[in-house]
Enzyme design. Sequence first.
Site, short mmCIF file in Angstrom:
data_model
loop_
_atom_site.label_atom_id
_atom_site.label_comp_id
_atom_site.label_asym_id
_atom_site.label_seq_id
_atom_site.Cartn_x
_atom_site.Cartn_y
_atom_site.Cartn_z
N HIS A 112 82.14 70.81 -24.66
CA HIS A 112 83.18 72.28 -24.83
C HIS A 112 81.88 73.27 -25.09
O HIS A 112 80.89 73.08 -25.44
CB HIS A 112 83.41 72.19 -26.20
CG HIS A 112 84.65 73.25 -26.65
ND1 HIS A 112 84.06 74.74 -27.18
CD2 HIS A 112 85.92 73.33 -26.64
CE1 HIS A 112 85.34 75.17 -27.22
NE2 HIS A 112 86.38 74.59 -27.07
N ASP A 117 91.63 69.01 -25.84
CA ASP A 117 92.53 68.61 -24.23
C ASP A 117 92.33 67.11 -24.24
O ASP A 117 93.28 66.51 -23.66
CB ASP A 117 91.81 69.39 -23.37
CG ASP A 117 91.99 70.73 -23.45
OD1 ASP A 117 93.27 71.19 -23.84
OD2 ASP A 117 90.91 71.66 -23.22
N1 ACO Z 1 81.28 64.98 -18.02
C1 ACO Z 1 80.06 64.67 -17.69
N2 ACO Z 1 78.84 65.54 -18.11
C2 ACO Z 1 79.01 66.69 -18.50
C3 ACO Z 1 80.10 67.09 -19.09
C4 ACO Z 1 81.27 66.11 -18.72
N3 ACO Z 1 82.52 66.32 -19.21
N4 ACO Z 1 80.40 68.38 -19.78
C5 ACO Z 1 78.99 68.55 -19.49
N5 ACO Z 1 78.13 67.55 -18.92
C6 ACO Z 1 76.79 67.67 -18.76
C7 ACO Z 1 76.44 68.51 -17.80
O1 ACO Z 1 76.32 67.91 -16.62
C8 ACO Z 1 75.01 69.13 -18.19
O2 ACO Z 1 73.98 68.31 -17.97
P1 ACO Z 1 72.43 68.27 -17.88
O3 ACO Z 1 72.04 69.08 -18.93
O4 ACO Z 1 72.01 67.18 -17.43
O5 ACO Z 1 72.67 69.37 -16.55
C9 ACO Z 1 75.24 69.10 -19.78
O6 ACO Z 1 76.15 68.14 -19.96
C10 ACO Z 1 75.59 70.44 -20.36
O7 ACO Z 1 76.60 70.89 -19.56
P2 ACO Z 1 77.04 72.44 -19.35
O8 ACO Z 1 78.04 72.48 -17.97
O9 ACO Z 1 75.68 73.34 -19.21
O10 ACO Z 1 77.85 72.99 -20.57
P3 ACO Z 1 78.93 74.10 -20.91
O11 ACO Z 1 78.84 74.39 -22.34
O12 ACO Z 1 78.46 75.23 -20.06
O13 ACO Z 1 80.21 73.45 -20.39
C11 ACO Z 1 82.44 72.67 -20.29
C12 ACO Z 1 81.40 73.14 -21.36
C13 ACO Z 1 82.57 73.63 -19.42
C14 ACO Z 1 83.56 72.37 -21.36
C15 ACO Z 1 82.24 71.16 -19.65
O14 ACO Z 1 81.73 70.28 -20.91
C16 ACO Z 1 83.21 70.65 -19.00
O15 ACO Z 1 83.26 70.88 -17.88
N6 ACO Z 1 84.02 69.81 -19.62
C17 ACO Z 1 85.02 68.93 -18.98
C18 ACO Z 1 86.07 69.88 -18.66
C19 ACO Z 1 86.90 70.06 -20.05
O16 ACO Z 1 87.34 69.05 -20.66
N7 ACO Z 1 87.51 71.45 -19.94
C20 ACO Z 1 88.05 71.54 -21.38
C21 ACO Z 1 87.20 72.20 -22.36
S1 ACO Z 1 88.23 72.68 -24.04
C22 ACO Z 1 88.99 74.21 -23.53
O17 ACO Z 1 88.44 74.88 -23.07
C23 ACO Z 1 90.15 74.45 -24.06
#
Ligand code: ACO
Length: 428
Positions: free
Chosen positions: A317, A374
Amino acid sequence: MAKNTMTLTDNRNGKSYEYNIIDGTRGPSVVDISTFYKDSGMFTYDPGYTSTASCESKITFIDGENSELRYRGYDIADLAGKHSFLDVSYLLMRGKLPTPEASKNFDLEIRHRSFLNEGIIRLFDALPDGAHPMATMGAATMALAAFYKDHLHLEDEEQFKMMRRRILAKMPTIAAMAYRNSIGTPLIYPDVNKYFTENFLYMLRAYPGGRMKYLGDGKNQEIRQVEIDALDAIFTLHADHEQNASTTTVRNVGSTEAHPYVAIASGISALWGSAHGGANEKVMDQLKLIGDVKNVPTYIAKAKDKNDPFRLMGFGHRVYKNRDPRAETLKGLQDKLREELNLDSKLLDVAAAVEEAALKDDYFKERGLYPNIDFYSGVILTALKIPVEMFTPIFVIGRTPGWLSQWSELKQDPKHKIARPRQLYTGN
Ligand code: ACO
């Protein structure tokens, strides 16, 4: 209250500008740069407003590092499942929980305002079978502005409150009718003998005349208290989340003095996107794709592989870098439903296996990737026999009191201005 200042220096010419640092009750302080352009002739640049507080608010507080979410000072864990969604709506809109008498009156009024003008119902006829319920909901909410013209001037406090109650009351009816219209089944009118959440499930499930059982196979459609309680808690968990994309949209539209129904319809539009309210649909798609517990390790490995774009949906998140406090409550609900509804679902098994594998995996632990709201909401809504295309409409019903509270706060804020950001021009 200004306590301190920050000095910004333009290293090109050595000129310095001093700005007040304002402390809130909790959370990060802000630097008041509202005179920055006047002082320096420059704008600030912050795509997506990641470092910008666009308003002052007393409604919702989030501490993403410490998994905290509060409505009007109340911890979400003390509200969801412990107070009705309508009482929580009252809390958000009025700033305090209702007394038992106020709660009863509010509930009664919401029941009686749940009907739609027949003109709005005729509007559904113009929309094709298969229309996404979100499209119909946006259109019907917008159309409310055509029917309630009296609320163009909201100086009258009573009219102001009535407008909020009217939108809140009608949203489940709009959502249920939008769905039934999309699948071509007869629309079910609200039943004033039913509480808000039960009424919504009733309008989704009932046959004309109020019959709740299939004629053919006798499959049980009766609404159970455990289902009403679960959905009521889901509404509460979605009720507000401070300045998210749809709330910011509602505030922006509200700032132009547009009609309140139009502002809420804009919030519906913003929420529809898969980066916002649509994420729980994607979780369900992914659980179906994984298909079986035995495939979980393969997909966990894919999620960890930097050369694979696959991400585990429902994990991580932007704000919560620790557990999502809403997800904790939902996990409890999921377990309760599984037991009480005697659910034997392969999907639930897959979800449990994904969760278990991710929570003990260093990749997820090191990055603070926990199940978000979610991850559980889709599974629970499926257990409640809610069709996937109604997941985002359910988010709308839950978020409506939040939008209305934020819209009201904007209107009552003497400092509010039309939302009009600047730009960094890089064109010809
Ligand atoms: N699966 C695998 N790896 C992940 C995931 C995931 N779901 N989420 C983040 N990571 C990893 C990234 O690859 C990154 O790794 P790194 O540091 O080695 O490069 C690290 O974790 C940080 O990820 P970011 O994308 O920089 O984190 P950010 O805060 O920008 O993204 C987000 C948050 C968009 C929600 C992300 O976690 C994601 O895409 N989750 C899956 C989609 C999801 O469930 N969305 C609903 C969110 S709740 C809502 O918005 C109502």
